[in-house]
Design a protein around this motif. Structure first.
Motif, PDB file in Angstrom:
ATOM      1  N   TRP A 267       0.818  -1.215   0.000  1.00 52.07           N
ATOM      2  CA  TRP A 267       0.000   0.000   0.000  1.00 52.07           C
ATOM      3  C   TRP A 267       0.852   1.266   0.000  1.00 52.07           C
ATOM      4  O   TRP A 267       0.627   2.160  -0.826  1.00 52.07           O
ATOM      5  CB  TRP A 267      -0.954   0.012   1.195  1.00 52.07           C
TER       6      TRP A 267
ATOM      7  N   MET B 222      -8.783  -2.657   0.236  1.00 46.76           N
ATOM      8  CA  MET B 222      -7.798  -1.720  -0.281  1.00 46.76           C
ATOM      9  C   MET B 222      -8.340  -0.960  -1.487  1.00 46.76           C
ATOM     10  O   MET B 222      -8.027   0.226  -1.664  1.00 46.76           O
ATOM     11  CB  MET B 222      -6.485  -2.420  -0.629  1.00 46.76           C
TER      12      MET B 222
ATOM     13  N   ARG C   6     -10.092   1.920  -0.138  1.00 40.78           N
ATOM     14  CA  ARG C   6      -9.153   2.962   0.282  1.00 40.78           C
ATOM     15  C   ARG C   6      -8.679   3.771  -0.918  1.00 40.78           C
ATOM     16  O   ARG C   6      -8.601   5.001  -0.858  1.00 40.78           O
ATOM     17  CB  ARG C   6      -7.955   2.348   0.996  1.00 40.78           C
TER      18      ARG C   6
END
Length: 328
Positions: free
Chosen positions: A155, A187, A190
C-alpha cells in the motif's frame, strides 16, 4: 434489448468520470497467457477474432498474464488486423516487472510462458518502465487504461510511488484513465476514497458466491463516480463448471463452497437457466457496475459467454437467488 449498432452487451459506456468508454462485456486475456493450461498461438488469435466478431471492444491484459505472453498476443491481433485504434479500448496493469530468469512450467499458474520472472515494483520508476515495456511487447501506441495490479502488501509504495506516477501520466495525456485491479475490496475502497481513480477492476468479490463488494466498495464508487469493472464472476471456474475438481479463487473449491454453488445451480435449473448465465449477468444488475470482464481461452468459450450474457433470466429467479444469499 438492442442498441443502435448491435446487441446490448456491445454498448460503449463511459468509464467513471473519464472520457474512456468500454463495452458492457469485455474480454480478459489471462487464459491467453496460459492460465491453468497452455494455449497455442492459433487458438489465442481465434479467440480474439471471435470476441471481435461478437462486438466486444474492451480487452484487459497485464504483464503478469503469461509473463508478457498475453500482451504480445493481444497486441498482435489488434495491430495485425488493422482495426482503427479508436474502435477498441485496452487496459493493462503495472506493479510486476518482468526480468530474465528461469521460470518453471506453470509458474504462478501460467503455462507456456517465456523464461521471465515477475518482480514486484510499485515505485514511480517501476510504473514508467512497466508501461514502456508493455507498449513494446504489444506494439500498441498507447493504453487507454492502466491499473495498479494487486498491491495487497504494498500500500505505502503504491500510494506514494505508483499512484502519483499514473496520475502524472493521465495529466500529460499519456493514458486516459487510471485505476486499480485487485481480488479484495478493502484496499480498493481505500484507493477510491483516498485517491483520484477513474475506475476499479474488482475480481471475484461481486459474484453469486461472494457479494462483499456491495458492502463498501460499490457505494463508494457510486458516490465518487468511479467506474466499476467486475472480473472473476465465475470465481475461478466453479460457477461455470460444477465438477468435483472445480476451482474457487485459484485453488480447489472447499466442500462448503461447492455445496453452495450446487444449490445455486439447482435453483437456476428450475427456471431452465444455466448457472453460468446467471453468474455472468449478476454484476450488471448493480447500478454502480459499468461492465464485466470475462476470460476466454477459445472461440467456443466466447460463443458460450455471449449466449449466457444474452440469456433471458426471469425476475423470479433473481429474487430466489437474492433470498438464498440473505438466508446464508
Amino acid at each position: 434489448m438492442l442498441s443502435a449498432e448491435g446487441p446490448w452487451y456491445t454498448e460503449r459506456v463511459p468509464l467513471g468520470r473519464s472520457d474512456v468508454t468500454v463495452s458492457r462485456l469485455g474480454v480478459g486475456t489471462a487464459p491467453l497467457g496460459g492460465l491453468f493450461s497452455a494455449v497455442g498461438e492459433r487458438q489465442a488469435a481465434d479467440t480474439l477474432e471471435a470476441a471481435w466478431t461478437a462486438g466486444i471492444r474492451y480487452f484487459d491484459t497485464a504483464p503478469h498474464y503469461g509473463a508478457g505472453l498475453a500482451e504480445r498476443r493481444l497486441g498482435a491481433f489488434l495491430t495485425g488486423a488493422g482495426h482503427p485504434r479508436s474502435a477498441y479500448t485496452v487496459s493493462t496493469k503495472v506493479g510486476r516487472l518482468l526480468v530474465p530468469g528461469a521460470s518453471a512450467p506453470g509458474d504462478e499458474a501460467f503455462h507456456g510462458a517465456p523464461g521471465l520472472v515477475r518482480v514486484r515494483d510499485y515505485s514511480a520508476e517501476g510504473v514508467y518502465r512497466s508501461l514502456a515495456e508493455s507498449l513494446e511487447r504489444s506494439g500498441l501506441d498507447a493504453f487507454d487504461i492502466v491499473l495498479l495490479h494487486d498491491p495487497d502488501e504494498h500500500w505505502e509504495e503504491a500510494v506514494t510511488g505508483a499512484y502519483p506516477a499514473l496520475a502524472r501520466l493521465r495529466a500529460e495525456g499519456a493514458v486516459r484513465a487510471i485505476g486499480a485491479g485487485m481480488n479484495q475490496t478493502a484496499m480498493l475502497t481505500r484507493f477510491v476514497t483516498e485517491t483520484d481513480l477513474d475506475c476499479v477492476l474488482v475480481a471475484g468479490r461481486y459474484s453469486l458466491l461472494d457479494r462483499s463488494a456491495a458492502d463498501e466498495l460499490l457505494p463508494a464508487c457510486a458516490e465518487r463516480k468511479v467506474g466499476v469493472l467486475v472480473g472473476g464472476v465465475f470465481n475461478s471456474g466453479i460457477l461455470a463448471n460444477l465438477a468435483p475438481d472445480a476451482m474457487y479463487d485459484y485453488a480447489p473449491a472447499p466442500e462448503a463452497v461447492r455445496r453452495h454453488a450446487l444449490a445455486l445451480g439447482a435453483c437456476c435449473a428450475e427456471y431452465g437457466v444455466p448457472l453460468a448465465a446467471a453468474a455472468l449477468r449478476f454484476p450488471l444488475r448493480h447500478p454502480a457496475v459499468t461492465g464485466v470482464v470475462i476470460g476466454a481461452r477459445s472461440a467456443q468459450e466466447v460463443t458460450v459467454n455471449v449466449a449466457h450474457i444474452t440469456a433471458t433470466i426471469p425476475e423470479e429467479l433473481w429474487a430466489r437467488l437474492d433470498a438464498m444469499e440473505r438466508n446464508g
